[in-house]
Write an enzyme that holds these catalytic residues in place. Structure first.
Site, PDB file in Angstrom:
ATOM      1  N   HIS A   1       2.725 -15.716  18.423  1.00  0.00           N
ATOM      2  CA  HIS A   1       2.929 -16.748  17.106  1.00  0.00           C
ATOM      3  C   HIS A   1       3.394 -16.193  15.655  1.00  0.00           C
ATOM      4  O   HIS A   1       2.283 -15.484  15.259  1.00  0.00           O
ATOM      5  CB  HIS A   1       1.946 -17.799  17.341  1.00  0.00           C
ATOM      6  CG  HIS A   1       2.238 -18.943  16.234  1.00  0.00           C
ATOM      7  ND1 HIS A   1       1.900 -20.176  16.545  1.00  0.00           N
ATOM      8  CD2 HIS A   1       2.631 -18.992  14.819  1.00  0.00           C
ATOM      9  CE1 HIS A   1       2.184 -21.036  15.354  1.00  0.00           C
ATOM     10  NE2 HIS A   1       2.683 -20.105  14.545  1.00  0.00           N
TER      11      HIS A   1
ATOM     12  N   HIS B   1       2.365 -27.588  17.580  1.00  0.00           N
ATOM     13  CA  HIS B   1       1.676 -27.708  16.415  1.00  0.00           C
ATOM     14  C   HIS B   1       0.700 -28.847  16.766  1.00  0.00           C
ATOM     15  O   HIS B   1       1.304 -30.049  16.640  1.00  0.00           O
ATOM     16  CB  HIS B   1       2.349 -27.644  15.160  1.00  0.00           C
ATOM     17  CG  HIS B   1       1.433 -27.609  14.200  1.00  0.00           C
ATOM     18  ND1 HIS B   1       1.301 -26.549  12.885  1.00  0.00           N
ATOM     19  CD2 HIS B   1       0.763 -28.869  13.510  1.00  0.00           C
ATOM     20  CE1 HIS B   1       0.380 -27.049  12.270  1.00  0.00           C
ATOM     21  NE2 HIS B   1       0.045 -28.189  12.298  1.00  0.00           N
TER      22      HIS B   1
ATOM     23  N   LYS C   1       9.761 -25.092  19.471  1.00  0.00           N
ATOM     24  CA  LYS C   1       8.720 -25.552  18.857  1.00  0.00           C
ATOM     25  C   LYS C   1       8.564 -26.775  18.359  1.00  0.00           C
ATOM     26  O   LYS C   1       9.572 -27.445  17.775  1.00  0.00           O
ATOM     27  CB  LYS C   1       8.488 -24.600  17.575  1.00  0.00           C
ATOM     28  CG  LYS C   1       7.231 -24.792  16.535  1.00  0.00           C
ATOM     29  CD  LYS C   1       6.123 -24.568  17.241  1.00  0.00           C
ATOM     30  CE  LYS C   1       4.948 -24.653  16.334  1.00  0.00           C
ATOM     31  NZ  LYS C   1       4.303 -23.743  15.742  1.00  0.00           N
TER      32      LYS C   1
ATOM     33  N   HIS D   1      -2.124 -21.975  17.486  1.00  0.00           N
ATOM     34  CA  HIS D   1      -3.344 -21.878  16.805  1.00  0.00           C
ATOM     35  C   HIS D   1      -4.236 -23.040  17.126  1.00  0.00           C
ATOM     36  O   HIS D   1      -4.685 -23.774  15.963  1.00  0.00           O
ATOM     37  CB  HIS D   1      -2.857 -21.959  15.496  1.00  0.00           C
ATOM     38  CG  HIS D   1      -1.745 -22.770  15.003  1.00  0.00           C
ATOM     39  ND1 HIS D   1      -1.848 -24.065  15.345  1.00  0.00           N
ATOM     40  CD2 HIS D   1      -0.446 -22.676  14.558  1.00  0.00           C
ATOM     41  CE1 HIS D   1      -0.829 -24.710  14.809  1.00  0.00           C
ATOM     42  NE2 HIS D   1       0.079 -24.040  14.367  1.00  0.00           N
TER      43      HIS D   1
ATOM     44  N   HIS E   1       5.398 -15.787  11.873  1.00  0.00           N
ATOM     45  CA  HIS E   1       6.386 -16.163  11.021  1.00  0.00           C
ATOM     46  C   HIS E   1       7.106 -14.958  10.260  1.00  0.00           C
ATOM     47  O   HIS E   1       6.238 -14.430   9.599  1.00  0.00           O
ATOM     48  CB  HIS E   1       5.753 -17.236   9.905  1.00  0.00           C
ATOM     49  CG  HIS E   1       5.281 -18.564  10.344  1.00  0.00           C
ATOM     50  ND1 HIS E   1       5.922 -19.828  10.637  1.00  0.00           N
ATOM     51  CD2 HIS E   1       4.186 -18.759  11.066  1.00  0.00           C
ATOM     52  CE1 HIS E   1       5.322 -20.719  11.230  1.00  0.00           C
ATOM     53  NE2 HIS E   1       4.046 -20.101  11.407  1.00  0.00           N
TER      54      HIS E   1
ATOM     55  N   ASP F   1      -0.129 -16.354  13.815  1.00  0.00           N
ATOM     56  CA  ASP F   1       0.375 -17.214  12.956  1.00  0.00           C
ATOM     57  C   ASP F   1       0.658 -16.745  11.606  1.00  0.00           C
ATOM     58  O   ASP F   1       0.353 -17.464  10.608  1.00  0.00           O
ATOM     59  CB  ASP F   1      -0.539 -18.646  12.939  1.00  0.00           C
ATOM     60  CG  ASP F   1       0.162 -19.880  12.320  1.00  0.00           C
ATOM     61  OD1 ASP F   1       1.483 -19.648  11.973  1.00  0.00           O
ATOM     62  OD2 ASP F   1      -0.507 -20.703  12.113  1.00  0.00           O
TER      63      ASP F   1
HETATM   64  O1  DOR Z   1      -0.542 -22.221   7.630  1.00  0.00           O
HETATM   65  C1  DOR Z   1       0.443 -22.638   8.053  1.00  0.00           C
HETATM   66  N1  DOR Z   1       1.748 -21.981   7.555  1.00  0.00           N
HETATM   67  N2  DOR Z   1       0.622 -23.173   9.290  1.00  0.00           N
HETATM   68  C2  DOR Z   1       1.893 -23.678   9.536  1.00  0.00           C
HETATM   69  O2  DOR Z   1       1.796 -24.238  10.618  1.00  0.00           O
HETATM   70  C3  DOR Z   1       2.956 -23.071   9.174  1.00  0.00           C
HETATM   71  C4  DOR Z   1       2.787 -21.928   8.518  1.00  0.00           C
HETATM   72  C5  DOR Z   1       3.988 -21.650   7.732  1.00  0.00           C
HETATM   73  O3  DOR Z   1       4.962 -21.624   7.873  1.00  0.00           O
HETATM   74  O4  DOR Z   1       3.777 -20.938   6.360  1.00  0.00           O
HETATM   75 ZN    ZN Z   2       2.762 -21.146  12.750  1.00  0.00          ZN
END
Ligand code: DOR
Ligand code: ZN
Length: 347
Positions: free
Chosen positions: A14, A139, A102, A177, A16, A250
């Site tokens: 997971h 999520h 997702k 998460h 970003h 995450d």
């Molecule tokens: O804290 C988070 N940031 N939770 C999420 O689900 C998305 C993520 C983000 O993309 O910044």
């Molecule tokens: Zn995330």
């Protein structure tokens, strides 16, 4: 006490990575530690089609280091599920190597405005996913205004997970998460089609940490950190050796200024030292022998992908994490930035 620990190369289930300059700034940090990562689709605009995902994949491959550690990093692509994702897109997605969709409940988090307003609207698409063997990554929070923020995950289990599991028993679902004892118990008791990822911040901190010594915006993420009994239940699940719990950072980079302002953004940036942070958790629990399966085997097995070849080595050696790292024109404050870590990846 052992001072080095060699593991099969791990994966991040997971992550970003963002896009453009931000992507180029953060990708090397993940690629240095992880062989593969599940890449989240919450860009602006979101990655809703196979074509968009393949373009994004190309930009990620172009941002990899040209040689040395990370040059062979493989992004595993996902699509952003909406109320209108066409069922017939699922076969195209699978044929193109997309591994999952997702589910962001609309309004739950960063760039979730296009998310799902009612899961029943997606049933034909979920049916097609189940048929094609695409995973659903959730999520797991309800967004109803009458539900306390700290109860969002527990209520999601009752209102969304239970009907989802009943109606699509062979759809593989990852509860992303995970943050609560209820969530850990739910996944433990579920069958082999349900798994969960655990982040470093939810294993290391409870919600007190957000409010101690002044407000700590860099510990604000979604789902928000929970109380100590929940953190302990998550650590128990992680170190238990249970095959349906695995690593998913995450890691979610935001420019420091955007986190430190009023209305600060949610997300912890852990990619700079992710494996070291997990090692600290497993070490504190006396369970370093369970780290490899959690980081390198369980996720691949659940996704039905081969385990990695090669190893990474962690060394027990204090080192100081930088306070900030460049992030395009801005700066990024990593989780634990400026602090001394006990473990270090030495390749
Ligand atoms: O804290 C988070 N940031 N939770 C999420 O689900 C998305 C993520 C983000 O993309 O910044
Ligand atoms: Zn995330």
């Amino acid at each position: 006490m052992s001072t080095t620990l060699s593991l099969t190369r791990p994966d991040d289930w997971h992550l970003h990575l963002r896009d453009g300059d931000a992507l180029r700034a953060v990708l090397p940090h993940s690629a240095r530690q992880f062989a593969r990562a599940i890449v989240m689709p919450n860009l602006r605009p979101p990655v809703t089609t196979t074509a968009l995902a393949l373009d994004y994949r190309r930009r990620i491959l172009d941002a990899r280091p040209h040689e040395g550690p990370g040059a062979d990093f493989q992004p595993l692509m996902t699509l952003y599920l909406t109320d209108r994702t066409p069922p017939d897109e699922m076969r195209r997605a699978r044929e193109a190597g997309i591994v999952a969709l997702k589910l962001y409940p609309a309004g739950a988090t960063t760039n979730s405005d296009a998310g799902v307003t009612d899961l029943r609207k997606t049933y034909a698409t979920l049916e097609a996913m189940q048929r094609e063997g695409l995973l659903l990554l959730v999520h797991g929070e309800v967004t109803d205004a009458d539900i306390d923020l700290f109860d969002r995950e527990a209520v999601f289990i009752e209102r969304v997970m239970q009907p989802l599991r009943r109606d699509f028993p062979e759809l593989k679902v990852v509860f992303e998460h995970l943050t609560t004892r209820e969530g850990a118990q739910y996944v433990q008791a579920a069958d082999r089609y349900t798994a969960a990822t655990l982040t470093p911040q939810h294993l290391l901190y409870n919600r007190n940490a957000i409010f101690l010594n002044g407000l700590q915006p860099h510990l604000y993420c979604l789902p928000v950190l929970k109380g100590e009994e929940h953190r302990r239940a998550l650590v128990q699940a992680a170190v238990s050796g249970h095959p349906r719990f695995f690593l998913g950072t995450d890691s979610a980079p935001h420019a420091a200024a955007l986190k430190e302002q009023a209305g600060g953004h949610a997300g912890c940036y852990s990619a700079l030292s992710a494996l070291e942070l997990y090692a600290e958790v497993f070490d504190a629990a006396g369970a370093l022998d369970k780290l490899e399966a959690f980081a390198s085997f369980h996720g691949a097995d659940f996704y039905g992908l081969p385990r990695n070849r090669g190893t990474v080595t962690l060394k027990r050696e204090p080192w100081q994490l930088p306070q900030t790292v460049p992030f395009g024109e801005a700066t990024l404050k990593p989780l634990r930035g400026g602090e001394t870590l006990a473990w270090r990846v030495v390749q």
